[in-house]
Every structure is written in C-alpha cells, then in structure tokens.
Write a protein that holds these residues in place. Structure first.
Motif, PDB file in Angstrom:
ATOM      1  N   SER A 116     -24.013  14.789  -4.729  1.00 26.25           N
ATOM      2  CA  SER A 116     -22.977  14.692  -3.699  1.00 26.25           C
ATOM      3  C   SER A 116     -23.525  14.243  -2.348  1.00 26.25           C
ATOM      4  O   SER A 116     -22.845  13.501  -1.617  1.00 26.25           O
ATOM      5  CB  SER A 116     -22.268  16.042  -3.553  1.00 26.25           C
ATOM      6  OG  SER A 116     -23.198  17.094  -3.362  1.00 26.25           O
ATOM      7  N   GLY A 148     -20.240  16.813  -7.547  1.00 24.10           N
ATOM      8  CA  GLY A 148     -19.236  17.627  -6.860  1.00 24.10           C
ATOM      9  C   GLY A 148     -19.274  17.416  -5.365  1.00 24.10           C
ATOM     10  O   GLY A 148     -19.312  16.283  -4.893  1.00 24.10           O
ATOM     11  N   TYR A 160     -17.219  11.804  -7.147  1.00 23.08           N
ATOM     12  CA  TYR A 160     -17.001  12.922  -8.067  1.00 23.08           C
ATOM     13  C   TYR A 160     -15.946  12.537  -9.105  1.00 23.08           C
ATOM     14  O   TYR A 160     -16.139  12.711 -10.317  1.00 23.08           O
ATOM     15  CB  TYR A 160     -16.563  14.155  -7.271  1.00 23.08           C
ATOM     16  CG  TYR A 160     -16.140  15.345  -8.098  1.00 23.08           C
ATOM     17  CD1 TYR A 160     -16.922  15.840  -9.134  1.00 23.08           C
ATOM     18  CD2 TYR A 160     -14.926  16.002  -7.805  1.00 23.08           C
ATOM     19  CE1 TYR A 160     -16.529  16.948  -9.873  1.00 23.08           C
ATOM     20  CE2 TYR A 160     -14.536  17.114  -8.532  1.00 23.08           C
ATOM     21  CZ  TYR A 160     -15.330  17.576  -9.568  1.00 23.08           C
ATOM     22  OH  TYR A 160     -14.928  18.679 -10.298  1.00 23.08           O
ATOM     23  N   ILE A 176     -20.958  21.065 -12.350  1.00 21.03           N
ATOM     24  CA  ILE A 176     -20.479  20.934 -10.970  1.00 21.03           C
ATOM     25  C   ILE A 176     -21.384  21.694 -10.005  1.00 21.03           C
ATOM     26  O   ILE A 176     -21.684  22.874 -10.194  1.00 21.03           O
ATOM     27  CB  ILE A 176     -19.039  21.463 -10.845  1.00 21.03           C
ATOM     28  CG1 ILE A 176     -18.061  20.536 -11.570  1.00 21.03           C
ATOM     29  CG2 ILE A 176     -18.636  21.603  -9.375  1.00 21.03           C
ATOM     30  CD1 ILE A 176     -16.630  21.024 -11.547  1.00 21.03           C
ATOM     31  N   THR A 178     -21.297  23.335  -6.602  1.00 19.67           N
ATOM     32  CA  THR A 178     -20.357  23.787  -5.574  1.00 19.67           C
ATOM     33  C   THR A 178     -21.072  23.826  -4.227  1.00 19.67           C
ATOM     34  O   THR A 178     -22.269  24.087  -4.155  1.00 19.67           O
ATOM     35  CB  THR A 178     -19.784  25.177  -5.912  1.00 19.67           C
ATOM     36  OG1 THR A 178     -20.856  26.096  -6.139  1.00 19.67           O
ATOM     37  CG2 THR A 178     -18.913  25.093  -7.149  1.00 19.67           C
ATOM     38  N   THR A 187     -15.103  25.121  -4.251  1.00 13.35           N
ATOM     39  CA  THR A 187     -15.023  25.465  -5.669  1.00 13.35           C
ATOM     40  C   THR A 187     -13.618  25.246  -6.198  1.00 13.35           C
ATOM     41  O   THR A 187     -13.417  24.648  -7.269  1.00 13.35           O
ATOM     42  CB  THR A 187     -15.465  26.929  -5.888  1.00 13.35           C
ATOM     43  OG1 THR A 187     -16.805  27.087  -5.418  1.00 13.35           O
ATOM     44  CG2 THR A 187     -15.397  27.308  -7.358  1.00 13.35           C
ATOM     45  N   SER A 190     -12.957  21.565  -6.433  1.00 12.23           N
ATOM     46  CA  SER A 190     -13.675  20.960  -7.561  1.00 12.23           C
ATOM     47  C   SER A 190     -12.930  21.195  -8.872  1.00 12.23           C
ATOM     48  O   SER A 190     -12.778  20.278  -9.693  1.00 12.23           O
ATOM     49  CB  SER A 190     -15.083  21.540  -7.659  1.00 12.23           C
ATOM     50  OG  SER A 190     -15.843  21.281  -6.504  1.00 12.23           O
ATOM     51  N   VAL A 206     -19.161  25.302 -13.774  1.00 13.36           N
ATOM     52  CA  VAL A 206     -19.115  25.397 -12.315  1.00 13.36           C
ATOM     53  C   VAL A 206     -20.322  26.215 -11.867  1.00 13.36           C
ATOM     54  O   VAL A 206     -20.445  27.391 -12.200  1.00 13.36           O
ATOM     55  CB  VAL A 206     -17.806  26.063 -11.845  1.00 13.36           C
ATOM     56  CG1 VAL A 206     -17.780  26.161 -10.320  1.00 13.36           C
ATOM     57  CG2 VAL A 206     -16.598  25.278 -12.355  1.00 13.36           C
TER      58      VAL A 206
END
Length: 341
Positions: A116, A148, A160, A176, A178, A187, A190, A206
C-alpha cells in the motif's frame, strides 16, 4: 513517494496509537524454561519477512518447531525507484529465499502484491501491476498480498481494488494489510471493498488485527490474523486473552518479523504462553498451525506432506551456482562457543 522524518520520529509504517498495556503480568521466563512446554509441536508462520532475517533466525525457528512459513511481498524500508527492483524482489521470493529456507528444513511459500505505501507512486505502481500476473501464478505463491491500506489514499484504494480482481482471476486467497493508523476505519473499509468485489470472506485473511477489530472481522466471515510484534500491534499476553474470548475458529497468529525490531519466534513463544495459561493443545494447534493451512491452502499450493515429517537438506545444493555454505563451512555453528572456527 519519499517522506522525510526526524530521526526521533517513530517510523510511520510501524507506529500506531496505544492499544493496551503490553507489560507482562508475571515474571519474564527464559527460553530454556518454556521450550519444553511446546516440545514436539509444529508451527506455521503465515506472515514473516525472511528476506530481512538471518540464517541464525532460520536455525532458531526450525529448532523451535516452525516447519513452514509464508513470506508476503512488502515495503522494504525505503521506496523502490524502478520496476527492475520489484522484479528482482519478487524473483527472490520465489527463488533464492525459498531455496535458503529449504536448507534449514522450513517450507517456504509467499504471497505476491504491490504494498500500500508504494501504491502511492502511481507511475511506478502502473508498471508493477503489469508484471504482477507473471508472479502470481508461480509455484509456491499462495495468495495476493499483503495489500490494502496505509494512509488510506485514493491511490491505495485504486491498486487494492485492482489486486482483488487479480486474486479472483488467479483463484488465490487475499492477505490484507490493515493500516497502523485509524485501524478500525481502515479494517472496515478493507472488508467492505473485498465484499463489494464479490470475494468470499473465507478466502480473505485480514491481518494485524487487535481487540478493536477482531469481532467485526470474525462476524463477517473473514480470517483474523494477529501479529505478535514488540511495542506495537499485539503482545502475546493480549493474544492469549483474544483466544480465550473468541476461541480458535478463523484466528491465526503470526510474527511479521522484518527489518524492524521484531521476533521470528513470536509464534512458539505465544504457544508456550497459551500452554501456561491452560489453553488446550487443540486450540493452540489451530491458531498457530492449522488455520493458516486451511486459509492459504485454498490456493492449491500447500501439501502438508512437504513439511509434516522432518527432511534432510543437502547443504551442498546450489541455487544459480550459490549455496548457503562457504568453502568447507558447516551448516550449523555452535552459538554457545566463544571460538568461531
């Protein structure tokens, strides 16, 4: 995107607001006191950046029971300046690092993605997206990740979303990342976007959860991964309490050990603490081993027979003409000796 920070400013990639007191509630315990508690257990670390770790770490991990790991593609500490550096990095994840891991008895998998932070360099991100499919289908790639949000910018969301579509096309799970700041908002965002793109939440892991996010993640059917990382993210005493409260279903523990202050033995240490606190072996196995296999095994790339039985490594083997040995060097040095010979 290059950000300048005062040397006394915490690294924004690892800074987050206080999420609880990590101070131990009991006297500290040395490794030789708790290692017997987990003797014979196997562990799977689904998030660790071994490109940043040493051979000593590999040896210690194997001795502690770690038999397999997943290395997500991530930000390496400073912005990459060209596409070639991404190519070399991705190639190392499916090449040299997998070989190096095998030399210490640990099965290495990886996830591929544009992280990211570097998604904010859009001209370079566009080029990276063109080559990602070349790596997503390679042997040992068990997901698209870690992807993410970081600063939760429009560029981060754009890439993403593109990578979620790549995961769908490649039929791979998603890992992912976060954000460290405003984690709850990031979160939820996402997960909402993943659902908007039609992903089955049981195919989405996650990561970097805490007490503020775990309930929503589990309630919506996603896997909730927890990073045991000193001073930030989660301490393992807090992790024990999470497992006591929510049970082991769709929860997994990782170390995310990287170039920062981190611990590649975070999983066995957490398992030992769980054992001390009366958590069952079955529950410990699920959150430190089996759940990672179940989640990332959807890739079709994980065969437990590759790591459930110890295998002998040929330390003279070479990868592109290079081995882990130098000259007549032995593969395991005596770390307790003053003499290095």
């Amino acid at each position: 995107m290059c950000l300048n920070h005062n040397e006394n400013t915490p690294n924004p990639s690892h800074f987050e607001e206080s999420e609880g007191n990590n101070a131990p509630a009991h006297r500290d315990i040395a490794w030789n006191e708790y290692s017997e508690l987990i003797k014979g257990m196997r562990f799977f670390d689904p998030h660790i950046h071994m490109v940043s770790r040493t051979t000593d770490d590999y040896q210690a991990m194997y001795q502690a029971g770690i038999v397999a790991l997943i290395e997500p593609a991530f930000w390496v500490g400073q912005p990459r300046t060209g596409l070639a550096s991404f190519k070399d990095y991705y190639s190392s994840l499916v090449g040299w690092e997998r070989f190096r891991s095998s030399q210490f008895g640990i099965k290495h998998y990886c996830t591929m993605g544009l992280n990211s932070r570097e998604a904010n360099n859009e001209p370079l991100a566009e080029q990276v997206m063109e080559i990602l499919p070349l790596y997503a289908y390679k042997e040992g790639v068990v997901g698209i990740g870690e992807i993410g949000f970081d600063d939760q910018t429009p560029a981060e969301e754009k890439y993403y979303r593109l990578q979620l579509e790549l995961a769908k096309k490649a039929n791979l799970p998603v890992q992912i990342h976060t954000p460290h700041r405003d984690k709850k908002k990031g979160t939820e965002r996402s997960m909402a976007i993943a659902l908007e793109h039609g992903l089955d939440p049981s195919w989405v892991i996650v990561d970097h959860n805490n007490e503020e996010t775990v309930k929503s993640v589990l309630d919506q059917g996603f896997y909730a991964a927890f990073t045991i990382y000193p001073f930030t993210k989660m301490g393992n005493e807090r992790m024990v309490k999470v497992v006591e409260q929510y049970g082991p279903e769709r929860i997994m523990v990782n170390s995310a050990a990287d170039w920062g202050i981190s611990d590649p033995l975070a999983i066995p240490k957490t398992a030992a603490l769980m054992k001390m606190r009366g958590i069952s072996d079955e529950t410990i196995k699920k959150v430190t081993y089996q759940n990672a296999i179940d989640a990332f095994g959807k890739s079709g790339q994980i065969d437990v027979s590759d790591f459930e039985q110890p295998t002998e490594s040929d330390h003279t083997a070479k990868f592109h003409g290079n081995s882990i040995l130098r000259g007549g060097q032995q593969p395991v040095a005596n770390k307790n000796s003053l003499l290095i010979q």
